[in-house]
Design an enzyme around this catalytic site. Sequence first.
Site, mmCIF file in Angstrom:
data_model
loop_
_atom_site.group_PDB
_atom_site.id
_atom_site.type_symbol
_atom_site.label_atom_id
_atom_site.label_comp_id
_atom_site.label_asym_id
_atom_site.label_seq_id
_atom_site.Cartn_x
_atom_site.Cartn_y
_atom_site.Cartn_z
ATOM 1 N N ASP A 1 0.860 -1.193 0.000
ATOM 2 C CA ASP A 1 0.000 0.000 0.000
ATOM 3 C C ASP A 1 0.897 1.243 0.000
ATOM 4 O O ASP A 1 1.747 1.406 0.875
ATOM 5 C CB ASP A 1 -0.887 -0.033 1.256
ATOM 6 C CG ASP A 1 -1.961 1.042 1.234
ATOM 7 O OD1 ASP A 1 -3.083 0.742 1.670
ATOM 8 O OD2 ASP A 1 -1.692 2.177 0.804
ATOM 9 N N ASP B 1 -3.626 2.221 -5.424
ATOM 10 C CA ASP B 1 -2.367 2.239 -4.673
ATOM 11 C C ASP B 1 -2.130 1.012 -3.808
ATOM 12 O O ASP B 1 -1.209 0.994 -3.020
ATOM 13 C CB ASP B 1 -2.263 3.528 -3.833
ATOM 14 C CG ASP B 1 -2.862 3.379 -2.449
ATOM 15 O OD1 ASP B 1 -3.904 2.722 -2.315
ATOM 16 O OD2 ASP B 1 -2.261 3.922 -1.501
ATOM 17 N N GLU B 2 -2.959 -0.012 -3.938
ATOM 18 C CA GLU B 2 -2.712 -1.188 -3.095
ATOM 19 C C GLU B 2 -3.076 -2.483 -3.806
ATOM 20 O O GLU B 2 -3.929 -2.510 -4.688
ATOM 21 C CB GLU B 2 -3.470 -1.090 -1.769
ATOM 22 C CG GLU B 2 -4.961 -1.105 -1.914
ATOM 23 C CD GLU B 2 -5.705 -1.084 -0.576
ATOM 24 O OE1 GLU B 2 -5.425 -1.900 0.309
ATOM 25 O OE2 GLU B 2 -6.617 -0.257 -0.470
HETATM 26 P P1 TTP Z 1 -5.370 5.000 0.957
HETATM 27 O O1 TTP Z 1 -4.341 3.958 0.677
HETATM 28 O O2 TTP Z 1 -6.518 4.648 1.824
HETATM 29 O O3 TTP Z 1 -4.682 6.261 1.652
HETATM 30 P P2 TTP Z 1 -3.280 6.932 1.357
HETATM 31 O O4 TTP Z 1 -2.452 6.134 0.407
HETATM 32 O O5 TTP Z 1 -3.508 8.343 0.958
HETATM 33 O O6 TTP Z 1 -2.616 6.939 2.801
HETATM 34 P P3 TTP Z 1 -1.995 5.703 3.612
HETATM 35 O O7 TTP Z 1 -0.553 6.038 3.776
HETATM 36 O O8 TTP Z 1 -2.731 5.694 4.913
HETATM 37 O O9 TTP Z 1 -2.214 4.465 2.798
HETATM 38 O O10 TTP Z 1 -5.949 5.572 -0.397
HETATM 39 C C1 TTP Z 1 -5.153 5.702 -1.571
HETATM 40 C C2 TTP Z 1 -5.577 6.923 -2.357
HETATM 41 O O11 TTP Z 1 -6.965 6.845 -2.693
HETATM 42 C C3 TTP Z 1 -5.416 8.215 -1.587
HETATM 43 O O12 TTP Z 1 -4.111 8.749 -1.720
HETATM 44 C C4 TTP Z 1 -6.472 9.094 -2.199
HETATM 45 C C5 TTP Z 1 -7.559 8.138 -2.643
HETATM 46 N N1 TTP Z 1 -8.687 8.176 -1.676
HETATM 47 C C6 TTP Z 1 -9.769 9.023 -1.932
HETATM 48 O O13 TTP Z 1 -9.798 9.701 -2.964
HETATM 49 N N2 TTP Z 1 -10.798 9.078 -1.023
HETATM 50 C C7 TTP Z 1 -10.799 8.347 0.148
HETATM 51 O O14 TTP Z 1 -11.752 8.439 0.944
HETATM 52 C C8 TTP Z 1 -9.691 7.474 0.383
HETATM 53 C C9 TTP Z 1 -9.630 6.646 1.648
HETATM 54 C C10 TTP Z 1 -8.665 7.428 -0.537
HETATM 55 MG MG MG Z 2 -2.221 4.055 0.636
#
Ligand code: TTP
Ligand code: MG
Length: 381
Positions: free
Chosen positions: A13, A108-109
């Site tokens: 992730d 992203d994951e």
């Molecule tokens: P996530 O992997 O949930 O968050 P992140 O990568 O920003 O942070 P973390 O380090 O905690 O993993 O989500 C990936 C991307 O998806 C995030 O950068 C933006 C998008 N996203 C949204 O647009 N709306 C949302 O509610 C969420 C949770 C994510």
């Molecule tokens: Mg993330």
Amino acid sequence: MSQPSQRKIIHVDMDCFYAAVEMRDNPALRDVPIAIGGSSDRRGVVSTCNYLARRYGVHSAMSTAHALRLCPDLVLVPGRMAEYKAVSDHIREIFSRYTQVIEPLSWDEAFLDVTDSAYFNGSATRIAQDIRRVIEAETGLTASAGVAPIKFIAKVASDENKPNGLCVITPEQLEEFVLQLPLKKIPGVGKVTLEKLHTLGLHTCKDVRAFPFARLHQQFGKFGALLWNRCHGIDNREIQVHRVRKSVGVERTLAQDIYERSEVLGIIDELLPKLRSRITSANVGKRIKSQGIKLKFNDFQQTTIAHTRQIYDEDYFGTLLTEVLARRKERGIRLVGLHIGLYDPEDIEQLNLPLPEPEPGSSAVTNASVDSTHVSNQSHS
Ligand code: TTP
Ligand code: MG
């Protein structure tokens, strides 16, 4: 097929993904709190924010107005979806150098099953480290990873040492790790469920194990059975290389609140072509499972109505709208969404299955088929 306990699953992730891309490309943003999202006067919502902004309590899905109250110095950056998609394609290509058994969960994951990988003498830990190293070298962005014998623990583990961290839970450590695991960390346990669990005195997996299965099932239905499994460290889900889409949808946050049915119908008309094209690209034919409409009001409450439908019918949104508008009261509408539940052959099979019951003398439900029937609030974008 390997026994679950022998499998090697990696969950990767990216760290604060959209924000990290922006910080990479603009050094001026690196040491200030930033959030990706529209400006507060246009009623934007935070997509994500960097770790500096998180210290102020800012998080995904929060209104930018609220985020700015928590962190007045927050720098709002408009998103660049095409760039994020390009990075997403790049990291998926990196994953494919290590295994073909990949299940992307979002841009992203992803889960990777490296059970049969010959790299690094089959060490999932070293494969995960190498993936993180290569991602950083080639994209300039950091990723966190979790390694475990089962999917949900790999996902939980990837969050343990964020950002830029690795966490490995070996088969030997699994039992101890699961026992102490707070229920809020289990994917699928949302805010409402968590509150209900806390009311019952349940905070960790250990607590759930000591709780009568019948009561859990009575309180939460199928999800209770799923939770029971998770709390016993059971997750038999395979990596789904070709994920079945469960829904398609479109939605729009409005620049100004609207109040009239005719105005909502106007927005629906504008959304329909996009919905049509998403249905076409999902390639589901005419047969659907449900049709739904979502409204968010100016007090930030949102409501969704979905009806079981066999055939997609655009006029039916009018009927749904009548029903959902009855919940509006005096409030203005700030978001309109349309979605279609898609037919999934697995559902038929699963819905015909009797609910799993624990076998006499055993403490765990081993029927994995309950897993994918609990589809929690999916976002439609
Ligand atoms: P996530 O992997 O949930 O968050 P992140 O990568 O920003 O942070 P973390 O380090 O905690 O993993 O989500 C990936 C991307 O998806 C995030 O950068 C933006 C998008 N996203 C949204 O647009 N709306 C949302 O509610 C969420 C949770 C994510
Ligand atoms: Mg993330």
